[in-house]
Design a protein around this motif. Structure first.
Motif, PDB file in Angstrom:
ATOM      1  N   ILE A 192       0.821  -1.209   0.000  1.00 16.58           N
ATOM      2  CA  ILE A 192       0.000   0.000   0.000  1.00 16.58           C
ATOM      3  C   ILE A 192       0.852   1.255   0.000  1.00 16.58           C
ATOM      4  O   ILE A 192       0.358   2.350  -0.199  1.00 16.58           O
ATOM      5  N   LEU A 193       2.138   1.072   0.184  1.00 17.01           N
ATOM      6  CA  LEU A 193       3.036   2.227   0.180  1.00 17.01           C
ATOM      7  C   LEU A 193       4.066   2.106  -0.941  1.00 17.01           C
ATOM      8  O   LEU A 193       4.297   1.028  -1.490  1.00 17.01           O
ATOM      9  N   LEU A 212       6.743   3.976   7.076  1.00 16.94           N
ATOM     10  CA  LEU A 212       7.393   4.877   6.124  1.00 16.94           C
ATOM     11  C   LEU A 212       8.879   4.540   5.980  1.00 16.94           C
ATOM     12  O   LEU A 212       9.443   4.646   4.895  1.00 16.94           O
ATOM     13  N   TYR A 213       9.459   4.129   7.091  1.00 19.22           N
ATOM     14  CA  TYR A 213      10.909   3.921   7.105  1.00 19.22           C
ATOM     15  C   TYR A 213      11.360   2.750   6.248  1.00 19.22           C
ATOM     16  O   TYR A 213      12.543   2.587   5.979  1.00 19.22           O
ATOM     17  N   TYR A 214      10.428   1.946   5.850  1.00 17.74           N
ATOM     18  CA  TYR A 214      10.815   0.842   4.980  1.00 17.74           C
ATOM     19  C   TYR A 214      11.061   1.348   3.556  1.00 17.74           C
ATOM     20  O   TYR A 214      11.916   0.834   2.839  1.00 17.74           O
ATOM     21  N   HIS A 215      10.325   2.364   3.157  1.00 16.34           N
ATOM     22  CA  HIS A 215      10.398   2.838   1.767  1.00 16.34           C
ATOM     23  C   HIS A 215      11.315   4.040   1.600  1.00 16.34           C
ATOM     24  O   HIS A 215      11.795   4.322   0.506  1.00 16.34           O
ATOM     25  N   VAL A 234      11.867  11.547   2.813  1.00 13.89           N
ATOM     26  CA  VAL A 234      10.574  12.046   2.354  1.00 13.89           C
ATOM     27  C   VAL A 234      10.788  13.268   1.465  1.00 13.89           C
ATOM     28  O   VAL A 234      10.165  13.414   0.407  1.00 13.89           O
ATOM     29  N   ILE A 235      11.698  14.133   1.891  1.00 14.04           N
ATOM     30  CA  ILE A 235      11.993  15.332   1.101  1.00 14.04           C
ATOM     31  C   ILE A 235      12.515  14.942  -0.289  1.00 14.04           C
ATOM     32  O   ILE A 235      12.069  15.470  -1.304  1.00 14.04           O
TER      33      ILE A 235
END
Lengths: 199, 199
Positions: free
Chosen positions: A8-9, A44-47, A54-55
DNA sequence: ACCTGAACACCGTTCAAGT
DNA sequence: ACCTGAACACCGTTCAAGT
Protein backbone atom coordinates in the motif's frame (compact mmCIF):
# COMPACT_ATOMS: atom_id res chain seq x y z
CA UNK A 1 -2.25 -7.03 8.60
CA UNK A 2 1.51 -7.06 8.84
CA UNK A 3 1.98 -7.99 5.20
CA UNK A 4 -0.84 -6.90 2.92
CA UNK A 5 -1.43 -8.80 -0.31
CA UNK A 6 -0.68 -5.69 -2.33
CA UNK A 7 1.80 -3.13 -1.08
CA UNK A 8 0.00 0.00 0.00
CA UNK A 9 3.04 2.23 0.18
CA UNK A 10 5.81 3.28 -2.18
CA UNK A 11 8.32 6.09 -2.54
CA UNK A 12 6.03 7.83 -4.99
CA UNK A 13 2.92 7.47 -2.89
CA UNK A 14 4.77 8.83 0.11
CA UNK A 15 6.28 11.68 -1.91
CA UNK A 16 2.93 12.69 -3.35
CA UNK A 17 1.20 12.54 0.03
CA UNK A 18 3.97 14.69 1.49
CA UNK A 19 3.50 17.24 -1.27
CA UNK A 20 -0.22 17.36 -0.58
CA UNK A 21 0.39 17.71 3.13
CA UNK A 22 2.89 20.53 2.76
CA UNK A 23 0.95 22.32 0.05
CA UNK A 24 -2.11 22.26 2.32
CA UNK A 25 -0.18 24.60 4.58
CA UNK A 26 1.08 22.26 7.27
CA UNK A 27 4.64 21.49 8.27
CA UNK A 28 6.36 18.44 6.94
CA UNK A 29 6.03 16.00 9.82
CA UNK A 30 6.23 12.26 9.77
CA UNK A 31 3.36 11.60 12.14
CA UNK A 32 0.65 13.55 10.27
CA UNK A 33 2.01 12.14 7.02
CA UNK A 34 1.56 8.58 8.24
CA UNK A 35 -1.90 9.38 9.53
CA UNK A 36 -2.86 10.85 6.15
CA UNK A 37 -1.68 7.64 4.53
CA UNK A 38 -3.57 5.52 7.05
CA UNK A 39 -0.40 3.76 8.03
CA UNK A 40 1.82 3.45 11.04
CA UNK A 41 4.74 5.84 11.23
CA UNK A 42 7.40 3.18 11.18
CA UNK A 43 6.05 1.83 7.89
CA UNK A 44 7.39 4.88 6.12
CA UNK A 45 10.91 3.92 7.10
CA UNK A 46 10.81 0.84 4.98
CA UNK A 47 10.40 2.84 1.77
CA UNK A 48 12.14 6.05 2.60
CA UNK A 49 15.15 7.08 4.63
CA UNK A 50 13.49 9.09 7.37
CA UNK A 51 12.29 12.63 7.05
CA UNK A 52 15.09 13.61 4.68
CA UNK A 53 14.10 10.68 2.54
CA UNK A 54 10.57 12.05 2.35
CA UNK A 55 11.99 15.33 1.10
CA UNK A 56 13.94 13.55 -1.62
CA UNK A 57 10.80 11.60 -2.51
CA UNK A 58 8.91 14.87 -2.97
CA UNK A 59 11.64 16.10 -5.27
CA UNK A 60 11.63 12.89 -7.29
CA UNK A 61 7.89 13.17 -7.76
CA UNK A 62 7.98 16.81 -8.83
CA UNK A 63 11.01 17.03 -11.08
CA UNK A 64 9.88 14.60 -13.81
CA UNK A 65 6.57 16.46 -14.08
CA UNK A 66 8.28 19.68 -15.07
CA UNK A 67 11.74 18.98 -16.40
CA UNK A 68 12.79 16.89 -19.36
CA UNK A 69 10.93 18.10 -22.39
CA UNK A 70 13.77 19.81 -24.27
CA UNK A 71 11.41 22.27 -25.93
CA UNK A 72 11.58 23.17 -29.58
CA UNK A 73 12.73 26.76 -29.89
CA UNK A 74 14.30 29.08 -32.42
CA UNK A 75 17.07 31.36 -31.27
CA UNK A 76 19.04 31.35 -28.03
CA UNK A 77 16.79 33.82 -26.27
CA UNK A 78 13.69 31.73 -26.79
CA UNK A 79 15.57 28.64 -25.65
CA UNK A 80 16.56 30.33 -22.42
CA UNK A 81 13.03 31.52 -21.86
CA UNK A 82 11.55 28.07 -22.28
CA UNK A 83 14.19 26.43 -20.14
CA UNK A 84 13.81 28.89 -17.30
CA UNK A 85 10.05 28.90 -17.62
CA UNK A 86 9.70 25.19 -16.94
CA UNK A 87 11.90 25.24 -13.85
CA UNK A 88 10.16 28.31 -12.67
CA UNK A 89 6.74 26.74 -12.94
CA UNK A 90 7.79 23.88 -10.72
CA UNK A 91 8.88 26.39 -8.11
CA UNK A 92 5.89 28.66 -8.42
CA UNK A 93 3.36 25.83 -8.40
CA UNK A 94 4.76 24.40 -5.19
CA UNK A 95 6.38 27.17 -3.22
CA UNK A 96 5.86 25.50 0.13
CA UNK A 97 7.53 22.32 -1.05
CA UNK A 98 10.38 24.46 -2.36
CA UNK A 99 11.19 25.54 1.15
CA UNK A 100 12.20 21.98 1.96
CA UNK A 101 14.04 21.38 -1.28
CA UNK A 102 16.15 24.39 -0.43
CA UNK A 103 18.48 22.43 1.80
CA UNK A 104 18.51 19.25 -0.22
CA UNK A 105 20.46 19.73 -3.40
CA UNK A 106 18.58 19.17 -6.62
CA UNK A 107 19.36 16.01 -8.48
CA UNK A 108 22.69 16.15 -10.30
CA UNK A 109 21.50 15.06 -13.76
CA UNK A 110 18.69 17.57 -13.83
CA UNK A 111 20.85 20.50 -12.88
CA UNK A 112 23.44 19.30 -15.33
CA UNK A 113 20.94 19.23 -18.16
CA UNK A 114 19.73 22.71 -17.30
CA UNK A 115 23.26 24.08 -17.12
CA UNK A 116 24.19 22.40 -20.36
CA UNK A 117 21.24 23.78 -22.26
CA UNK A 118 21.86 27.23 -20.87
CA UNK A 119 25.55 27.12 -21.70
CA UNK A 120 24.73 26.21 -25.29
CA UNK A 121 22.26 29.03 -25.62
CA UNK A 122 24.59 31.61 -24.13
CA UNK A 123 27.45 30.46 -26.32
CA UNK A 124 25.21 30.84 -29.33
CA UNK A 125 24.35 34.29 -28.08
CA UNK A 126 28.01 35.18 -28.35
CA UNK A 127 28.70 35.69 -24.68
CA UNK A 128 32.41 35.38 -23.78
CA UNK A 129 33.35 32.03 -22.29
CA UNK A 130 34.43 33.44 -18.94
CA UNK A 131 31.00 35.01 -18.39
CA UNK A 132 28.81 32.05 -19.19
CA UNK A 133 28.74 30.11 -15.95
CA UNK A 134 28.35 33.22 -13.86
CA UNK A 135 25.46 34.31 -16.02
CA UNK A 136 23.73 30.98 -15.61
CA UNK A 137 24.14 31.25 -11.87
CA UNK A 138 22.60 34.70 -11.96
CA UNK A 139 19.54 33.44 -13.76
CA UNK A 140 19.31 30.50 -11.40
CA UNK A 141 19.50 32.74 -8.36
CA UNK A 142 16.84 35.05 -9.69
CA UNK A 143 14.55 32.14 -10.47
CA UNK A 144 15.00 30.91 -6.96
CA UNK A 145 14.38 34.23 -5.30
CA UNK A 146 11.34 34.82 -7.47
CA UNK A 147 9.96 31.44 -6.45
CA UNK A 148 10.38 32.14 -2.76
CA UNK A 149 8.69 35.47 -3.26
CA UNK A 150 5.51 33.48 -3.73
CA UNK A 151 5.68 32.56 -0.07
CA UNK A 152 5.50 36.12 1.14
CA UNK A 153 2.11 37.36 2.28
CA UNK A 154 -0.35 38.87 -0.17
CA UNK A 155 0.34 42.38 0.92
CA UNK A 156 3.97 42.77 1.87
CA UNK A 157 3.75 46.36 2.83
CA UNK A 158 1.07 48.36 4.53
CA UNK A 159 0.17 51.34 2.32
CA UNK A 160 -0.79 53.24 5.47
CA UNK A 161 2.77 53.47 6.68
CA UNK A 162 4.25 54.16 3.27
CA UNK A 163 5.33 57.56 2.02
CA UNK A 164 2.93 59.26 -0.43
CA UNK A 165 5.11 58.35 -3.42
CA UNK A 166 5.20 54.65 -2.54
CA UNK A 167 1.53 54.58 -1.50
CA UNK A 168 0.55 55.91 -4.90
CA UNK A 169 2.54 53.25 -6.70
CA UNK A 170 1.13 50.53 -4.51
CA UNK A 171 -2.45 51.45 -5.29
CA UNK A 172 -1.97 50.58 -8.95
CA UNK A 173 0.07 47.46 -8.22
CA UNK A 174 -1.27 43.92 -8.58
CA UNK A 175 -0.97 41.42 -5.75
CA UNK A 176 -0.76 37.69 -5.21
CA UNK A 177 -0.14 35.40 -8.14
CA UNK A 178 -0.35 38.13 -10.72
CA UNK A 179 2.18 40.29 -8.94
CA UNK A 180 4.53 37.33 -8.72
CA UNK A 181 4.12 36.36 -12.35
CA UNK A 182 4.69 39.89 -13.55
CA UNK A 183 7.77 40.17 -11.41
CA UNK A 184 9.22 36.98 -12.84
CA UNK A 185 8.59 38.05 -16.43
CA UNK A 186 10.08 41.45 -15.90
CA UNK A 187 13.13 40.06 -14.20
CA UNK A 188 13.83 37.67 -17.00
CA UNK A 189 13.36 40.49 -19.49
CA UNK A 190 15.82 42.70 -17.67
CA UNK A 191 18.40 39.95 -17.45
CA UNK A 192 18.07 39.00 -21.11
CA UNK A 193 18.30 42.62 -22.09
CA UNK A 194 21.43 42.94 -19.99
CA UNK A 195 22.90 39.84 -21.59
CA UNK A 196 22.18 41.15 -25.06
CA UNK A 197 24.04 44.34 -24.22
CA UNK A 198 27.12 42.25 -23.43
CA UNK A 199 27.27 40.35 -26.70
CA UNK B 1 20.21 31.36 42.12
CA UNK B 2 16.64 31.99 41.05
CA UNK B 3 17.10 35.72 40.85
CA UNK B 4 20.65 36.85 40.12
CA UNK B 5 21.77 40.31 41.22
CA UNK B 6 22.35 41.30 37.62
CA UNK B 7 20.25 39.88 34.83
CA UNK B 8 22.27 37.45 32.75
CA UNK B 9 19.88 37.26 29.84
CA UNK B 10 18.28 39.71 27.45
CA UNK B 11 16.69 39.66 24.01
CA UNK B 12 19.94 40.81 22.48
CA UNK B 13 22.09 38.30 24.29
CA UNK B 14 19.76 35.52 23.25
CA UNK B 15 19.62 36.76 19.67
CA UNK B 16 23.38 36.98 19.38
CA UNK B 17 23.90 33.55 20.92
CA UNK B 18 21.37 32.11 18.50
CA UNK B 19 23.21 33.69 15.58
CA UNK B 20 26.47 32.18 16.79
CA UNK B 21 24.84 28.80 17.23
CA UNK B 22 23.27 28.77 13.79
CA UNK B 23 26.32 30.22 12.07
CA UNK B 24 28.41 27.47 13.62
CA UNK B 25 26.45 25.06 11.47
CA UNK B 26 23.92 23.66 13.91
CA UNK B 27 20.16 23.81 13.79
CA UNK B 28 18.29 26.42 15.73
CA UNK B 29 17.18 24.52 18.80
CA UNK B 30 16.20 25.85 22.15
CA UNK B 31 17.99 23.25 24.24
CA UNK B 32 21.49 23.72 22.79
CA UNK B 33 20.92 27.46 22.84
CA UNK B 34 20.18 27.42 26.55
CA UNK B 35 23.16 25.20 27.20
CA UNK B 36 25.40 27.58 25.29
CA UNK B 37 24.12 30.41 27.45
CA UNK B 38 24.62 28.41 30.61
CA UNK B 39 21.01 28.78 31.52
CA UNK B 40 17.95 26.61 31.90
CA UNK B 41 15.72 26.30 28.86
CA UNK B 42 12.68 27.81 30.49
CA UNK B 43 14.65 30.96 31.29
CA UNK B 44 14.62 31.91 27.63
CA UNK B 45 10.85 32.11 27.68
CA UNK B 46 10.91 35.05 30.01
CA UNK B 47 12.71 37.23 27.47
CA UNK B 48 11.56 35.81 24.21
CA UNK B 49 8.37 34.28 22.87
CA UNK B 50 9.51 30.74 22.23
CA UNK B 51 11.50 29.58 19.25
CA UNK B 52 9.85 32.07 16.90
CA UNK B 53 10.78 34.77 19.35
CA UNK B 54 14.39 33.69 19.11
CA UNK B 55 14.19 34.08 15.34
CA UNK B 56 12.85 37.60 15.69
CA UNK B 57 15.59 38.35 18.19
CA UNK B 58 18.20 37.25 15.66
CA UNK B 59 16.67 39.57 13.10
CA UNK B 60 16.59 42.48 15.52
CA UNK B 61 20.26 41.98 16.28
CA UNK B 62 21.31 41.75 12.63
CA UNK B 63 19.26 44.41 10.91
CA UNK B 64 20.61 47.47 12.78
CA UNK B 65 24.15 46.34 12.01
CA UNK B 66 23.61 46.55 8.29
CA UNK B 67 20.69 48.79 7.52
CA UNK B 68 20.15 52.41 8.36
CA UNK B 69 23.12 54.38 7.07
CA UNK B 70 21.49 56.14 4.11
CA UNK B 71 24.72 56.27 2.14
CA UNK B 72 25.96 59.36 0.33
CA UNK B 73 25.81 58.69 -3.38
CA UNK B 74 25.68 60.60 -6.63
CA UNK B 75 23.30 59.39 -9.30
CA UNK B 76 20.46 56.91 -9.09
CA UNK B 77 22.55 53.95 -10.16
CA UNK B 78 25.09 54.42 -7.42
CA UNK B 79 22.27 54.85 -4.90
CA UNK B 80 20.74 51.56 -5.93
CA UNK B 81 24.08 49.83 -5.77
CA UNK B 82 24.79 51.04 -2.26
CA UNK B 83 21.31 50.25 -1.05
CA UNK B 84 21.32 46.73 -2.43
CA UNK B 85 24.89 46.15 -1.34
CA UNK B 86 24.16 46.71 2.33
CA UNK B 87 21.16 44.38 2.41
CA UNK B 88 23.11 41.86 0.44
CA UNK B 89 25.98 41.89 2.87
CA UNK B 90 23.67 41.05 5.72
CA UNK B 91 22.42 38.05 3.78
CA UNK B 92 25.79 36.90 2.55
CA UNK B 93 27.48 37.28 5.93
CA UNK B 94 24.85 35.14 7.64
CA UNK B 95 23.38 32.77 5.10
CA UNK B 96 22.44 30.17 7.67
CA UNK B 97 20.55 32.69 9.75
CA UNK B 98 18.81 33.82 6.59
CA UNK B 99 17.21 30.43 6.25
CA UNK B 100 15.23 31.11 9.40
CA UNK B 101 14.38 34.68 8.55
CA UNK B 102 12.85 33.38 5.34
CA UNK B 103 9.57 32.54 7.00
CA UNK B 104 9.44 35.44 9.36
CA UNK B 105 8.78 38.63 7.47
CA UNK B 106 11.39 41.33 7.75
CA UNK B 107 10.51 44.28 9.89
CA UNK B 108 8.05 46.63 8.23
CA UNK B 109 9.95 49.89 8.70
CA UNK B 110 13.16 48.48 7.26
CA UNK B 111 11.54 47.11 4.14
CA UNK B 112 9.64 50.35 3.79
CA UNK B 113 12.82 52.40 3.93
CA UNK B 114 14.46 50.16 1.34
CA UNK B 115 11.48 50.34 -0.99
CA UNK B 116 11.24 54.07 -0.56
CA UNK B 117 14.88 54.66 -1.39
CA UNK B 118 14.68 52.36 -4.39
CA UNK B 119 11.51 54.04 -5.65
CA UNK B 120 13.18 57.41 -5.47
CA UNK B 121 16.22 56.21 -7.36
CA UNK B 122 14.19 54.52 -10.09
CA UNK B 123 11.99 57.56 -10.48
CA UNK B 124 15.08 59.68 -10.88
CA UNK B 125 16.27 57.17 -13.46
CA UNK B 126 13.20 57.99 -15.50
CA UNK B 127 11.51 54.61 -15.24
CA UNK B 128 7.73 54.75 -15.91
CA UNK B 129 5.62 54.72 -12.77
CA UNK B 130 3.92 51.42 -13.54
CA UNK B 131 7.24 49.62 -13.73
CA UNK B 132 8.85 50.85 -10.55
CA UNK B 133 7.45 48.51 -7.92
CA UNK B 134 7.86 45.46 -10.12
CA UNK B 135 11.47 46.41 -10.74
CA UNK B 136 12.15 46.77 -7.05
CA UNK B 137 10.65 43.34 -6.47
CA UNK B 138 12.90 41.91 -9.15
CA UNK B 139 15.99 43.28 -7.49
CA UNK B 140 14.76 42.07 -4.13
CA UNK B 141 14.16 38.57 -5.46
CA UNK B 142 17.55 38.40 -7.08
CA UNK B 143 19.23 39.58 -3.90
CA UNK B 144 17.44 36.87 -2.00
CA UNK B 145 18.25 34.11 -4.42
CA UNK B 146 21.87 35.19 -4.55
CA UNK B 147 22.03 35.09 -0.77
CA UNK B 148 20.65 31.59 -0.59
CA UNK B 149 23.13 30.54 -3.23
CA UNK B 150 25.74 30.92 -0.52
CA UNK B 151 24.22 27.92 1.21
CA UNK B 152 24.84 25.58 -1.68
CA UNK B 153 27.86 23.31 -1.44
CA UNK B 154 31.25 24.48 -2.68
CA UNK B 155 31.09 22.48 -5.84
CA UNK B 156 27.53 22.31 -7.07
CA UNK B 157 28.25 20.16 -10.04
CA UNK B 158 30.64 17.34 -10.61
CA UNK B 159 32.85 18.14 -13.64
CA UNK B 160 33.19 14.40 -14.26
CA UNK B 161 29.56 14.03 -15.25
CA UNK B 162 29.43 17.25 -17.24
CA UNK B 163 29.64 17.49 -21.01
CA UNK B 164 33.00 18.62 -22.42
CA UNK B 165 31.74 22.15 -23.03
CA UNK B 166 30.50 22.61 -19.47
CA UNK B 167 33.54 20.86 -17.98
CA UNK B 168 35.84 23.29 -19.74
CA UNK B 169 33.96 26.26 -18.42
CA UNK B 170 33.92 24.87 -14.90
CA UNK B 171 37.68 24.44 -14.81
CA UNK B 172 38.20 28.19 -15.11
CA UNK B 173 35.38 29.05 -12.73
CA UNK B 174 35.92 30.25 -9.17
CA UNK B 175 34.19 28.55 -6.26
CA UNK B 176 32.96 29.37 -2.77
CA UNK B 177 32.79 32.97 -1.64
CA UNK B 178 34.43 34.36 -4.73
CA UNK B 179 32.02 32.58 -7.04
CA UNK B 180 29.12 33.91 -5.02
CA UNK B 181 30.41 37.46 -4.93
CA UNK B 182 31.08 37.51 -8.65
CA UNK B 183 27.62 36.17 -9.34
CA UNK B 184 26.01 38.87 -7.25
CA UNK B 185 27.97 41.65 -8.93
CA UNK B 186 27.23 40.36 -12.40
CA UNK B 187 23.53 39.97 -11.64
CA UNK B 188 23.23 43.50 -10.37
CA UNK B 189 25.11 44.73 -13.45
CA UNK B 190 22.77 42.90 -15.78
CA UNK B 191 19.69 44.20 -14.02
CA UNK B 192 20.93 47.78 -13.99
CA UNK B 193 21.88 47.53 -17.63
CA UNK B 194 18.40 46.22 -18.38
CA UNK B 195 16.83 49.05 -16.42
CA UNK B 196 18.92 51.63 -18.27
CA UNK B 197 17.65 50.22 -21.55
CA UNK B 198 14.09 50.91 -20.43
CA UNK B 199 14.54 54.56 -19.56
C1' DA C 1 11.90 41.06 38.00
C1' DC C 2 14.31 37.02 36.62
C1' DC C 3 15.63 32.30 36.80
C1' DT C 4 14.90 27.04 37.93
C1' DG C 5 12.93 22.27 37.87
C1' DA C 6 9.45 19.32 36.86
C1' DA C 7 5.94 17.88 33.85
C1' DC C 8 3.65 17.19 29.27
C1' DA C 9 2.63 16.54 24.50
C1' DC C 10 4.84 15.47 20.47
C1' DC C 11 8.30 14.27 17.01
C1' DG C 12 11.87 11.36 14.59
C1' DT C 13 14.11 6.96 14.66
C1' DT C 14 15.06 2.06 15.74
C1' DC C 15 14.05 -2.62 16.12
C1' DA C 16 12.08 -6.96 17.15
C1' DA C 17 8.07 -9.27 15.72
C1' DG C 18 4.47 -10.53 12.66
C1' DT C 19 2.82 -12.60 7.97
C1' DA D 1 8.88 -8.24 1.20
C1' DC D 2 6.15 -5.12 3.80
C1' DC D 3 3.79 -3.46 7.77
C1' DT D 4 2.98 -2.95 13.11
C1' DG D 5 3.74 -1.76 18.07
C1' DA D 6 6.59 -0.62 21.59
C1' DA D 7 10.44 1.86 23.22
C1' DC D 8 13.78 5.77 23.37
C1' DA D 9 16.02 10.13 23.05
C1' DC D 10 14.98 14.68 22.33
C1' DC D 11 12.52 19.01 21.48
C1' DG D 12 9.31 22.99 22.48
C1' DT D 13 6.26 24.89 25.86
C1' DT D 14 3.99 25.70 30.36
C1' DC D 15 3.77 26.64 35.05
C1' DA D 16 4.35 26.68 39.90
C1' DA D 17 8.00 27.87 42.88
C1' DG D 18 11.98 30.26 44.35
C1' DT D 19 14.48 34.87 45.53
Amino acid sequence: MARPSAAILSREIIGQAAIDLVESGRDLQVVPLAKRLGVSVSSLYYHVDGRDGVIRAMRDVLVPQYIGVPAEADGWEERIRLEVESSWRMYADHPRVMQYLLTSVINEPDVMRFYDAMADALTEAGLPDDEILTTIEVIDAFMFGAALDTLSPERILDPESAGPRLAGLMAAHPSGTERNRRMFDRGLDLLLSGIRART
